[in-house]
Enzyme design. Sequence first.
Site, PDB file in Angstrom:
ATOM      1  N   HIS A 169      -5.430  -0.581   6.973  1.00 34.28           N
ATOM      2  CA  HIS A 169      -5.407   0.054   8.293  1.00 34.28           C
ATOM      3  C   HIS A 169      -6.225  -0.728   9.322  1.00 34.28           C
ATOM      4  O   HIS A 169      -5.669  -1.287  10.252  1.00 34.28           O
ATOM      5  CB  HIS A 169      -5.858   1.520   8.259  1.00 34.28           C
ATOM      6  CG  HIS A 169      -5.034   2.390   7.395  1.00 34.28           C
ATOM      7  ND1 HIS A 169      -3.670   2.510   7.547  1.00 34.28           N
ATOM      8  CD2 HIS A 169      -5.373   3.183   6.338  1.00 34.28           C
ATOM      9  CE1 HIS A 169      -3.201   3.328   6.635  1.00 34.28           C
ATOM     10  NE2 HIS A 169      -4.204   3.754   5.884  1.00 34.28           N
ATOM     11  N   HIS A 222       1.118   5.529  -1.548  1.00 33.71           N
ATOM     12  CA  HIS A 222       0.722   6.716  -2.305  1.00 33.71           C
ATOM     13  C   HIS A 222       2.025   7.433  -2.630  1.00 33.71           C
ATOM     14  O   HIS A 222       2.529   8.235  -1.834  1.00 33.71           O
ATOM     15  CB  HIS A 222      -0.192   7.627  -1.485  1.00 33.71           C
ATOM     16  CG  HIS A 222      -1.368   6.927  -0.863  1.00 33.71           C
ATOM     17  ND1 HIS A 222      -2.363   6.349  -1.605  1.00 33.71           N
ATOM     18  CD2 HIS A 222      -1.709   6.730   0.442  1.00 33.71           C
ATOM     19  CE1 HIS A 222      -3.271   5.825  -0.794  1.00 33.71           C
ATOM     20  NE2 HIS A 222      -2.887   6.034   0.451  1.00 33.71           N
ATOM     21  N   HIS A 261       0.847  -1.195   0.000  1.00 32.79           N
ATOM     22  CA  HIS A 261       0.000   0.000   0.000  1.00 32.79           C
ATOM     23  C   HIS A 261       0.878   1.239   0.000  1.00 32.79           C
ATOM     24  O   HIS A 261       1.589   1.521   0.967  1.00 32.79           O
ATOM     25  CB  HIS A 261      -0.913   0.012   1.225  1.00 32.79           C
ATOM     26  CG  HIS A 261      -1.891   1.150   1.236  1.00 32.79           C
ATOM     27  ND1 HIS A 261      -3.025   1.140   0.455  1.00 32.79           N
ATOM     28  CD2 HIS A 261      -1.915   2.327   1.916  1.00 32.79           C
ATOM     29  CE1 HIS A 261      -3.710   2.261   0.662  1.00 32.79           C
ATOM     30  NE2 HIS A 261      -3.050   3.001   1.534  1.00 32.79           N
ATOM     31  N   ASP A 290       2.587   3.368   2.594  1.00 33.80           N
ATOM     32  CA  ASP A 290       1.524   4.369   2.624  1.00 33.80           C
ATOM     33  C   ASP A 290       2.004   5.748   2.179  1.00 33.80           C
ATOM     34  O   ASP A 290       2.299   5.965   1.014  1.00 33.80           O
ATOM     35  CB  ASP A 290       0.894   4.397   4.007  1.00 33.80           C
ATOM     36  CG  ASP A 290      -0.491   5.058   4.022  1.00 33.80           C
ATOM     37  OD1 ASP A 290      -0.881   5.648   3.011  1.00 33.80           O
ATOM     38  OD2 ASP A 290      -1.175   4.990   5.054  1.00 33.80           O
TER      39      ASP A 290
END
Length: 436
Positions: free
Chosen positions: A273, A59, A57, A327
């Site tokens: 999460h 970004h 995960h 993340d």
Amino acid sequence: MAGVLEADWTWTGERFESGVRVRVGDDGRITTVGPLAEAPDRRLEGQALLPGMVSAHSHAFQRGLRGRGETFPGESGSFWTWRRAMYGLVEDLDPDAFEGLCLRTFREMRRAGITCVGEFHYFHHRRIGDGSGDHAMDERVLRAAAAAGIRIALLQVYYRTGGIGQPLEGGQLHFASPSPAAYWEQMARLAEAMGRIDPLRQSLGASVHSLRAAGPDELAAIYDEARRRDLPFHIHVEEQRREIEDSLAFYNRHPMAVLLDALGTATDVTAVHCTHTDGEDMERFLAGGGTVCICPLTEGNLGDGIAALPRIHTLAGQAGAVCLGSDSNARISMLEEMRWLEYVQRLATESRGVLRDGDGSVGRVLFRAATETGARALRVDAGRIAPGCWADFVTLDLEAPTLAGWTPDTLLDALIFGAGEEAIAGTCVAGVWEER
């Protein structure tokens, strides 16, 4: 690319072993592992060979926030104040700057031993206001990944509402998905682009940003089509208490319950999460085949809270249902993500060895989360050194000072609990090597 390689020590899934040779085929996949008769074409002296690590995960563009938002004049901050800063970054980025940030992030991942990333991509449009968007950013992610030589599962995000029952506004308009039909049309274009850009190292996954970004019917539509196409499905779930409060007010149910009721199962679903997920909802999610992705460094940076991992670990058993993500990429280190996955639980429970396997090993549990489970969550044949898997590896410098004193029995724990990226000698993706 093709040939036989041998390191001094090779991680075989349970332990480090010597004398292991790995044959890689012309297609970049492992064909054979074991005490092969032929001499190695590549001898990794003074090194240990492990499967490359997986950030399930990410970004990538949020790497641009590093060092920002860490002062708090007047009052303390929160996830929601951080989100405003992120929207500001979105407004500042043109496609070239965005691609440059992604490239910097992916190269840093390679240096950290990450060979595969699940890029949870929702920054789609630079130009907004005409109702359709331009999707200027989507292929830029793929181009950056190809330039960095990293394997990417592009988790293309559906994002239609700005909150439960609320329209998009401000920076969120750059994320817009007008309908499931339009979403799948763009997925088809991205599949074609991958064939041009880097077909060996790029794949697709489906995702909905969160219950804040889509209603139950849209969730089900995206998920059902993803299953029909045999794609993984990812979604943010219950990172913040406010998300739960909003869901209770609108649906009279927790977000995880809304998700499970809408989908009817959790097959191929990765929930990111789950910081505040109810125990019974989590039991139902795991029983349905779901995977949880924890991002300890980002969750710590944002002050999200602590997920009930001991319960998840107990329910999942030896199969493993927890993977790891970088993340926001405020710090890119899967070694730190692994150790803080355990350390946060030690702080919460005031005990040690919280996430251990049947033999008492914490290191094996953490490394599985950083490799095999992450690869499975992305539906990528990686995370293991085994026939049929991609030749995605990380090598350790056994002379690194932070590993001094290691033995074959202690090397994995010495790496996870005592070393940093200086111990990483190189990485390989689909048989192509990059040295430090």
